[in-house]
Design an enzyme around this catalytic site. Structure first.
Site, PDB file in Angstrom:
ATOM      1  N   HIS A 114     -48.501 -68.522 -42.625  1.00  0.00           N
ATOM      2  CA  HIS A 114     -47.599 -68.938 -41.542  1.00  0.00           C
ATOM      3  C   HIS A 114     -47.413 -70.453 -41.475  1.00  0.00           C
ATOM      4  O   HIS A 114     -46.588 -70.926 -40.702  1.00  0.00           O
ATOM      5  CB  HIS A 114     -48.150 -68.434 -40.217  1.00  0.00           C
ATOM      6  CG  HIS A 114     -49.467 -69.071 -39.889  1.00  0.00           C
ATOM      7  ND1 HIS A 114     -50.627 -68.789 -40.608  1.00  0.00           N
ATOM      8  CD2 HIS A 114     -49.811 -70.019 -38.992  1.00  0.00           C
ATOM      9  CE1 HIS A 114     -51.600 -69.542 -40.140  1.00  0.00           C
ATOM     10  NE2 HIS A 114     -51.161 -70.291 -39.162  1.00  0.00           N
ATOM     11  N   ASP A 115     -48.202 -71.213 -42.243  1.00  0.00           N
ATOM     12  CA  ASP A 115     -48.075 -72.680 -42.252  1.00  0.00           C
ATOM     13  C   ASP A 115     -47.358 -73.181 -43.497  1.00  0.00           C
ATOM     14  O   ASP A 115     -47.199 -74.389 -43.675  1.00  0.00           O
ATOM     15  CB  ASP A 115     -49.461 -73.348 -42.254  1.00  0.00           C
ATOM     16  CG  ASP A 115     -50.206 -73.159 -40.956  1.00  0.00           C
ATOM     17  OD1 ASP A 115     -49.557 -72.990 -39.910  1.00  0.00           O
ATOM     18  OD2 ASP A 115     -51.450 -73.185 -41.003  1.00  0.00           O
TER      19      ASP A 115
ATOM     20  N   ASP B 122     -59.974 -70.871 -37.800  1.00  0.00           N
ATOM     21  CA  ASP B 122     -59.024 -71.969 -37.860  1.00  0.00           C
ATOM     22  C   ASP B 122     -59.732 -73.325 -37.999  1.00  0.00           C
ATOM     23  O   ASP B 122     -60.670 -73.622 -37.245  1.00  0.00           O
ATOM     24  CB  ASP B 122     -58.203 -71.947 -36.560  1.00  0.00           C
ATOM     25  CG  ASP B 122     -56.995 -72.851 -36.606  1.00  0.00           C
ATOM     26  OD1 ASP B 122     -56.171 -72.670 -37.507  1.00  0.00           O
ATOM     27  OD2 ASP B 122     -56.881 -73.730 -35.733  1.00  0.00           O
TER      28      ASP B 122
ATOM     29  N   GLU C 276     -60.747 -71.267 -42.595  1.00  0.00           N
ATOM     30  CA  GLU C 276     -59.586 -72.046 -43.010  1.00  0.00           C
ATOM     31  C   GLU C 276     -60.072 -73.495 -43.100  1.00  0.00           C
ATOM     32  O   GLU C 276     -60.464 -74.096 -42.105  1.00  0.00           O
ATOM     33  CB  GLU C 276     -58.443 -71.945 -41.996  1.00  0.00           C
ATOM     34  CG  GLU C 276     -57.155 -72.539 -42.559  1.00  0.00           C
ATOM     35  CD  GLU C 276     -56.431 -73.489 -41.622  1.00  0.00           C
ATOM     36  OE1 GLU C 276     -55.283 -73.821 -41.914  1.00  0.00           O
ATOM     37  OE2 GLU C 276     -57.018 -73.928 -40.612  1.00  0.00           O
TER      38      GLU C 276
ATOM     39  N   ASP D 190     -57.835 -64.071 -35.609  1.00  0.00           N
ATOM     40  CA  ASP D 190     -57.919 -65.513 -35.754  1.00  0.00           C
ATOM     41  C   ASP D 190     -58.944 -66.023 -34.754  1.00  0.00           C
ATOM     42  O   ASP D 190     -59.038 -65.519 -33.636  1.00  0.00           O
ATOM     43  CB  ASP D 190     -56.555 -66.143 -35.451  1.00  0.00           C
ATOM     44  CG  ASP D 190     -56.169 -67.191 -36.473  1.00  0.00           C
ATOM     45  OD1 ASP D 190     -56.895 -68.198 -36.577  1.00  0.00           O
ATOM     46  OD2 ASP D 190     -55.143 -67.007 -37.159  1.00  0.00           O
TER      47      ASP D 190
ATOM     48  N   ASN E  61     -40.407 -53.977 -27.250  1.00  0.00           N
ATOM     49  CA  ASN E  61     -39.816 -53.871 -25.913  1.00  0.00           C
ATOM     50  C   ASN E  61     -38.580 -54.754 -25.731  1.00  0.00           C
ATOM     51  O   ASN E  61     -38.209 -55.092 -24.612  1.00  0.00           O
ATOM     52  CB  ASN E  61     -40.867 -54.182 -24.841  1.00  0.00           C
ATOM     53  CG  ASN E  61     -41.363 -55.620 -24.956  1.00  0.00           C
ATOM     54  OD1 ASN E  61     -41.120 -56.277 -25.968  1.00  0.00           O
ATOM     55  ND2 ASN E  61     -42.013 -56.119 -23.925  1.00  0.00           N
TER      56      ASN E  61
HETATM   57  O1  TEU Z   1     -53.791 -75.124 -39.517  1.00  0.00           O
HETATM   58  C1  TEU Z   1     -54.574 -76.219 -39.858  1.00  0.00           C
HETATM   59  C2  TEU Z   1     -53.927 -77.165 -40.750  1.00  0.00           C
HETATM   60  O2  TEU Z   1     -54.548 -77.881 -41.459  1.00  0.00           O
HETATM   61  C3  TEU Z   1     -52.446 -77.205 -40.627  1.00  0.00           C
HETATM   62  O3  TEU Z   1     -52.159 -78.027 -39.562  1.00  0.00           O
HETATM   63  C4  TEU Z   1     -51.778 -77.700 -41.812  1.00  0.00           C
HETATM   64  O4  TEU Z   1     -52.185 -78.980 -42.142  1.00  0.00           O
HETATM   65  C5  TEU Z   1     -50.342 -77.738 -41.444  1.00  0.00           C
HETATM   66  O5  TEU Z   1     -49.983 -76.492 -40.916  1.00  0.00           O
HETATM   67  C6  TEU Z   1     -49.523 -78.049 -42.626  1.00  0.00           C
HETATM   68  O6  TEU Z   1     -48.210 -77.943 -42.295  1.00  0.00           O
HETATM   69  C7  TEU Z   1     -54.238 -74.309 -38.500  1.00  0.00           C
HETATM   70  C8  TEU Z   1     -53.239 -73.207 -38.212  1.00  0.00           C
HETATM   71  O7  TEU Z   1     -53.094 -72.385 -39.331  1.00  0.00           O
HETATM   72  C9  TEU Z   1     -51.949 -73.828 -37.756  1.00  0.00           C
HETATM   73  O8  TEU Z   1     -50.947 -72.872 -37.577  1.00  0.00           O
HETATM   74  C10 TEU Z   1     -52.228 -74.581 -36.501  1.00  0.00           C
HETATM   75  O9  TEU Z   1     -51.079 -75.283 -36.113  1.00  0.00           O
HETATM   76  C11 TEU Z   1     -53.394 -75.561 -36.648  1.00  0.00           C
HETATM   77  O10 TEU Z   1     -54.521 -75.006 -37.311  1.00  0.00           O
HETATM   78  C12 TEU Z   1     -53.891 -75.989 -35.298  1.00  0.00           C
HETATM   79  O11 TEU Z   1     -54.580 -74.950 -34.680  1.00  0.00           O
HETATM   80 CA    CA Z   2     -41.762 -57.855 -27.446  1.00  0.00          CA
END
Ligand code: TEU
Ligand code: CA
Length: 533
Positions: free
Chosen positions: A316-317, A194, A248, A98, A23
Site C-alpha cells: 500500500h506504500d 509498522d 516492517e 497491522d 454498505n
Molecule cells: O510505513 C513506513 C515507511 O517507512 C513509509 O513511510 C515509507 O517510507 C513511505 O511510505 C514511502 O513512501 C508505514 C506504513 O506502511 C505507512 O503506510 C505509514 O504511513 C507509516 O508507516 C506511518 O505509520
Molecule cells: Ca462501506
C-alpha cells in the site's frame, strides 16, 4: 524444517478501505472482506494481512490509531470482526493484523492526557522536549510540533497527528503488550509491525548532521534498545503461541537485518525495501532505470543471508508492481510481464505476500489532478514543492495512491467495488483488468497467479529448497535453481522487452510458463519458464 504455518502459506495483503464496500458509502469494510472469502479460497491464499482497521481519525489512513481496542467506524464493529475471524478460520485462512506502536494518533486518550499541563500517568508516554532538535520527519519538514497546552514540543517521525510513543517508559510497553495479548485472544494469528525498527531513539536525541531539518535515521533506526524491546515483546506476547511476527523495517541493511530474525528471539521475518527501492534515485520521487544486475544481486544476497525472507513486489506504500518492474506499454507486454515478475520473486525462499490487485496485473493510475490525490505524503510533497507542475507529474508516477485505488472486481460501475462514489477514484482500466473478466480469460494474469500460488504452496522444494543463482552474468535473463534432496526446479525470466536466443539444459517437466509454446533456444520478451530437472 520447522513447519510453521507461514512457511507453506501465501499471505494476501488487503487494504480494507479499497477492497470491497458492503454498505454503499464508498469505503471498503469488514463485511466487504467477508463477502470475498470465496475469492481468497479461489486464489489459494492461506492468510490475509489487513492494513490497520482500528479506530482512527485517518490522517494517515489508519496508521494514526485513536483507540487500539475499537474497530474503525467506517469498517464495521467488533461483531463484524468476530464474524470475519470465525469465517476466515473456518476456511483455513489465518489473519494477520497491522500493529502500529511506534506512534499513535494525537487523538488517542494517552496523548490527550500527555498533552495536559498537569502531571499524570501519561505524562511520559510520548517524547517531549523544551527545545526541538533538527530532525526532519518522513512526511513534513520538521519532526516536532509545539503543544499549546503543555508548552512543550513532541516528536513525530511521521505527521504531526502521529506522535511517537516513548518506549523507554515501561508503562507504555506494558500497555502495548497487554493490547497485543488481547488481540491474540481475539483470534489474531500474526502481526505486521509498522516501522518496528524505529521504536527506540538514540539517548539524548542528538542533532542530525547538516543544516535545517535533517532526516536522521542513524538516531532512530535499529538502535540497540530496539532489540531489547523486541525480545521483551516476544517473551510477553508470542512465546507459546502459533503467531507470526513480520517487522516492517525500512532502512534496514543486509548487514544488520539478520540480527532481527536469525536467532528466532525477535521477529520471524522482515519487510526490507532494497528491491522496491532499487529504482529510487536521490529519493522515492526520483527514478533511475531498471538494472538487472542490481535486481539479481539484491535478491540473491537476501536469499543467502537471511534465515527466512518476506517476498513482495508491492504494498500500500508502493507503486504497482507491473508499473515498476514490468512493462505497461501494451496489453500484451503488461500481461506477460506481470506474470513474469511474480514468477521471478514469489518462487524464491520465503513467505510470499501478494498485494491486492497484483494478481490481476493492476497498474499505476492516470490521476488527472491534485484533487484526485488523497495520500498525506503526496499532498505534503506538493505543498512543499516550488515547481507545482513538476511536483504533480512526479506524484502521478510515484504516489502511494497508485496502490490504493479500489480493487477491480468487474465491469460494473466503480469496478464492482461500491454502489457509491468511492473515496478515491477507480483506475479507468478496470473494464479490462478485473476479477470477472480475468476469470473468463484463459491466459489472464489472474489464472496464471492461481497456478503460481498452487505451485509455491504445494512443493517442498519451492518452500524449503536451497537457492542458487544461475546465468549470473546474463544481460536479459534472471535465473535460479531451488534444490531439496533429489528434487530441483529452475526458474528463468527474461526481464527485457526483446526476445533472446539462449539454450537452456534439457528438463524433465515444464511446470509453468507465460507463453504459448516455449521454444528450445529462444526466450520471448518477458517470458517466464519454471521447469523441474
Ligand atoms: O510505513 C513506513 C515507511 O517507512 C513509509 O513511510 C515509507 O517510507 C513511505 O511510505 C514511502 O513512501 C508505514 C506504513 O506502511 C505507512 O503506510 C505509514 O504511513 C507509516 O508507516 C506511518 O505509520
Ligand atoms: Ca462501506
Amino acid at each position: 524444517m520447522s513447519n510453521k504455518w507461514w512457511e507453506n502459506r501465501i499471505v494476501y495483503q488487503i487494504y480494507p478501505r479499497s477492497f470491497a464496500d458492503s454498505n454503499s458509502d464508498g469505503i471498503g469494510d469488514l463485511r466487504g472482506i467477508i463477502s470475498k472469502i470465496d475469492y481468497l479460497k479461489e486464489l489459494g491464499v492461506g492468510a490475509v494481512w489487513l492494513n490497520p482497521i482500528y479506530d482512527s481519525p485517518n490522517d494517515d489512513n489508519g496508521y494514526d490509531i485513536r483507540d487500539y481496542g475499537k474497530i474503525m467506524k467506517e469498517f464495521g464493529t467488533m461483531e463484524d470482526f468476530d464474524e470475519m475471524v470465525k469465517l476466515l478460520h473456518k476456511n483455513n485462512i489465518k489473519l494477520v493484523m497491522d500493529l502500529v506502536v511506534n506512534h499513535t494518533s494525537d487523538e488517542n486518550y494517552w496523548f490527550k492526557m500527555s498533552s495536559l499541563n498537569m502531571k499524570n500517568r501519561y505524562t511520559d508516554f510520548y517524547i517531549w522536549r523544551d527545545k526541538p532538535n533538527n530532525w526532519a520527519s518522513f512526511f513534513v519538514p520538521s519532526a516536532w510540533t509545539y503543544s499549546e497546552t503543555r508548552k512543550q514540543w513532541y516528536l513525530h517521525l511521521f505527521s504531526a497527528k502521529q506522535p511517537d510513543l516513548n518506549w523507554k517508559n515501561v508503562d507504555v510497553r506494558n500497555e502495548i503488550y497487554a493490547m497485543i495479548n488481547r488481540w491474540l485472544d481475539n483470534g489474531v494469528d500474526g502481526f505486521r509491525m509498522d516501522v518496528i525498527n524505529c521504536i527506540a531513539k538514540a539517548d539524548g536525541l542528538p542533532d542530525g548532521k547538516g543544516d535545517g531539518n535533517v532526516f536522521s535515521p542513524e538516531y532512530f533506526v535499529m538502535q540497540p534498545k530496539m532489540h531489547d524491546y523486541l525480545r521483551e515483546m516476544r517473551q510477553t506476547c508470542f512465546v507459546g503461541r502459533d503467531c507470526m511476527c513480520v517487522g516492517e523495517t525500512p532502512m534496514t541493511t543486509k548487514e544488520n537485518a539478520p540480527t532481527l530474525v536469525n536467532d528466532g528471539q525477535e521477529l520471524d521475518m522482515i519487510f526490507q525495501f532494497d528491491l522496491v527501492e532499487m529504482r529510487d534515485g536521490i529519493d522515492k520521487w526520483h527514478n533511475i532505470p531498471f538494472d538487472l544486475n542490481k535486481f539479481r544481486t539484491i535478491l540473491s544476497t537476501w536469499e543467502h543471508d537471511m534465515k527466512w525472507n518476506s517476498l513482495f513486489l508491492s504494498n500500500h506504500d508502493q507503486i504497482r508492481a507491473v508499473s515498476r518492474f514490468g512493462n505497461t506499454s501494451t496489453d500484451e507486454f503488461r500481461i506477460r510481464s506481470a506474470k513474469m515478475i511474480g514468477t521471478a520473486v514469489h518462487l524464491l525462499k520465503g513467505t510470499s505476500y501478494i498485494y491486492q490487485g497484483e494478481e490481476l496485473g493492476m497498474a499505476n493510475v492516470p490521476f488527472p489532478n491534485m484533487e484526485a490525490i488523497r495520500d498525506i505524503e503526496s499532498r505534503n510533497y506538493y505543498k512543499n514543492a516550488d515547481d507545482k507542475d513538476l511536483a504533480f507529474k512526479t506524484i502521478v508516477k510515484n504516489s502511494r495512491d497508485n496502490a490504493r485505488t479500489p480493487m477491480q472486481w468487474s465491469v460494473d460501475r466503480n469496478a464492482g467495488f461500491s454502489q457509491a462514489e468511492p473515496w478515491i477514484m477507480v483506475n479507468p482500466d478496470y473494464k479490462k483488468y478485473n476479477v470477472e473478466a480475468e476469470r473468463q480469460e484463459k491466459d489472464s494474469v489472474l489464472n496464471y497467479y492461481k497456478k503460481l500460488i498452487s505451485l509455491k504452496t504445494k512443493n517442498e522444494v519451492i518452500i524449503y529448497g536451497d537457492f542458487k543463482l544461475l546465468m549470473e552474468t546474463n544481460k536479459s535473463i534472471f535465473a535460479y535453481e531451488r534444490t531439496l534432496g533429489d528434487k530441483t526446479i529452475r526458474v528463468f525470466c527474461n526481464m527485457t522487452n526483446k526476445p533472446v536466443k539462449i539454450k537452456i539444459e534439457p528438463y524433465k517437466e515444464l511446470l509453468l510458463t507465460n507463453v504459448d509454446k516455449p521454444k528450445i533456444a529462444r526466450f520471448e520478451a518477458y517470458e517466464s519458464r519454471v521447469v523441474s530437472v
